[in-house]
Design an enzyme around this catalytic site. Structure first.
Site, PDB file in Angstrom:
ATOM      1  N   ASN A 180       0.827  -1.207   0.000  1.00  0.00           N
ATOM      2  CA  ASN A 180       0.000   0.000   0.000  1.00  0.00           C
ATOM      3  C   ASN A 180       0.861   1.256   0.000  1.00  0.00           C
ATOM      4  O   ASN A 180       0.562   2.235  -0.702  1.00  0.00           O
ATOM      5  CB  ASN A 180      -0.922   0.003   1.224  1.00  0.00           C
ATOM      6  CG  ASN A 180      -2.084  -0.956   1.082  1.00  0.00           C
ATOM      7  OD1 ASN A 180      -2.572  -1.200  -0.015  1.00  0.00           O
ATOM      8  ND2 ASN A 180      -2.535  -1.515   2.195  1.00  0.00           N
ATOM      9  N   ASP A 202      -5.631  -7.901   5.508  1.00  0.00           N
ATOM     10  CA  ASP A 202      -4.867  -8.867   4.710  1.00  0.00           C
ATOM     11  C   ASP A 202      -4.878 -10.247   5.357  1.00  0.00           C
ATOM     12  O   ASP A 202      -3.974 -11.044   5.156  1.00  0.00           O
ATOM     13  CB  ASP A 202      -3.427  -8.385   4.511  1.00  0.00           C
ATOM     14  CG  ASP A 202      -2.684  -8.226   5.831  1.00  0.00           C
ATOM     15  OD1 ASP A 202      -3.337  -8.211   6.892  1.00  0.00           O
ATOM     16  OD2 ASP A 202      -1.449  -8.128   5.802  1.00  0.00           O
TER      17      ASP A 202
END
Length: 204
Positions: free
Chosen positions: A118, A153
């Site tokens: 990210n 995640d």
């Protein structure tokens, strides 16, 4: 559309003489399969048995119900089962395992250093990576197994009827599958995954 359901419906009418809100699939003139709500009553007219029936097309309502159910049980990003659906599935599988003396295993997966994806590539890219990981996980398990996104995640896999040895083989297949793929259209993004394995009834 389903001869077996039609025969079941006519059998009930012969035995009981009445049918209330029986939902059956039906084939429209266009060939499309829809949903029908049927109520029927057998009456006698001039000494002849007759059937009074009311049939309502409920195709759109059933579509809406299925969509609501899909949204309630599916992770919108990956298309996997969501956390709530996982809890329901896991509870049912453990209950079934206890009842029939069958094993069931749960794998808990956490992507390593996903935050770096990210940070370096942006959150949209991170979402694409999660979708790709979800596909890897689905490719590594059987059709009867359930893969869900637990959050962020983290992913969870329920292996129905699988013992610890089989679960470890699946875990290794997943580990290799995740690590062996280059993500974001081969932009050099590599991932690894930590996997925990729990088995019922071994671990409670």
């Amino acid at each position: 559309a389903d001869p077996a359901r039609r025969d079941e419906m006519t059998s009930i009418l012969r035995d009981r003489g009445v049918l209330r809100h029986w939902e059956i699939p039906f084939r429209k003139r266009s060939g499309e399969i829809g949903d029908l709500d049927v109520s029927a009553t057998v009456v006698t007219v001039n000494h002849e048995p007759c059937l009074i029936s009311l049939a309502s097309d409920i195709t759109e309502r059933k579509k809406s119900e299925r969509e609501i159910n899909r949204l309630a049980t599916t992770d919108t990003l990956t298309g996997l089962a969501n956390r709530a659906h996982f809890s329901d599935i896991a509870s049912k599988e453990i209950a079934r395992a206890n009842r029939f003396g069958l094993p069931v295993c749960v794998l808990m997966l956490d992507l390593d250093h996903f935050k770096q994806v990210n940070d370096r590539h942006g959150h949209l890219a991170g979402s694409r990576v999660l979708k790709e990981v979800a596909q890897v996980l689905k490719d590594c398990v059987r059709d009867c197994d359930v893969v869900s996104r637990y959050g962020g995640d983290e992913f969870v896999v329920v292996l129905a009827g699988a013992g610890s040895n089989e679960a470890l083989r699946v875990a290794e297949r997943i580990r290799a599958g995740v690590a062996g793929r280059c993500y974001l259209n081969n932009e050099g993004v590599r991932l690894s995954v930590c996997i925990g394995v729990a088995s019922a009834p071994e671990h409670g």
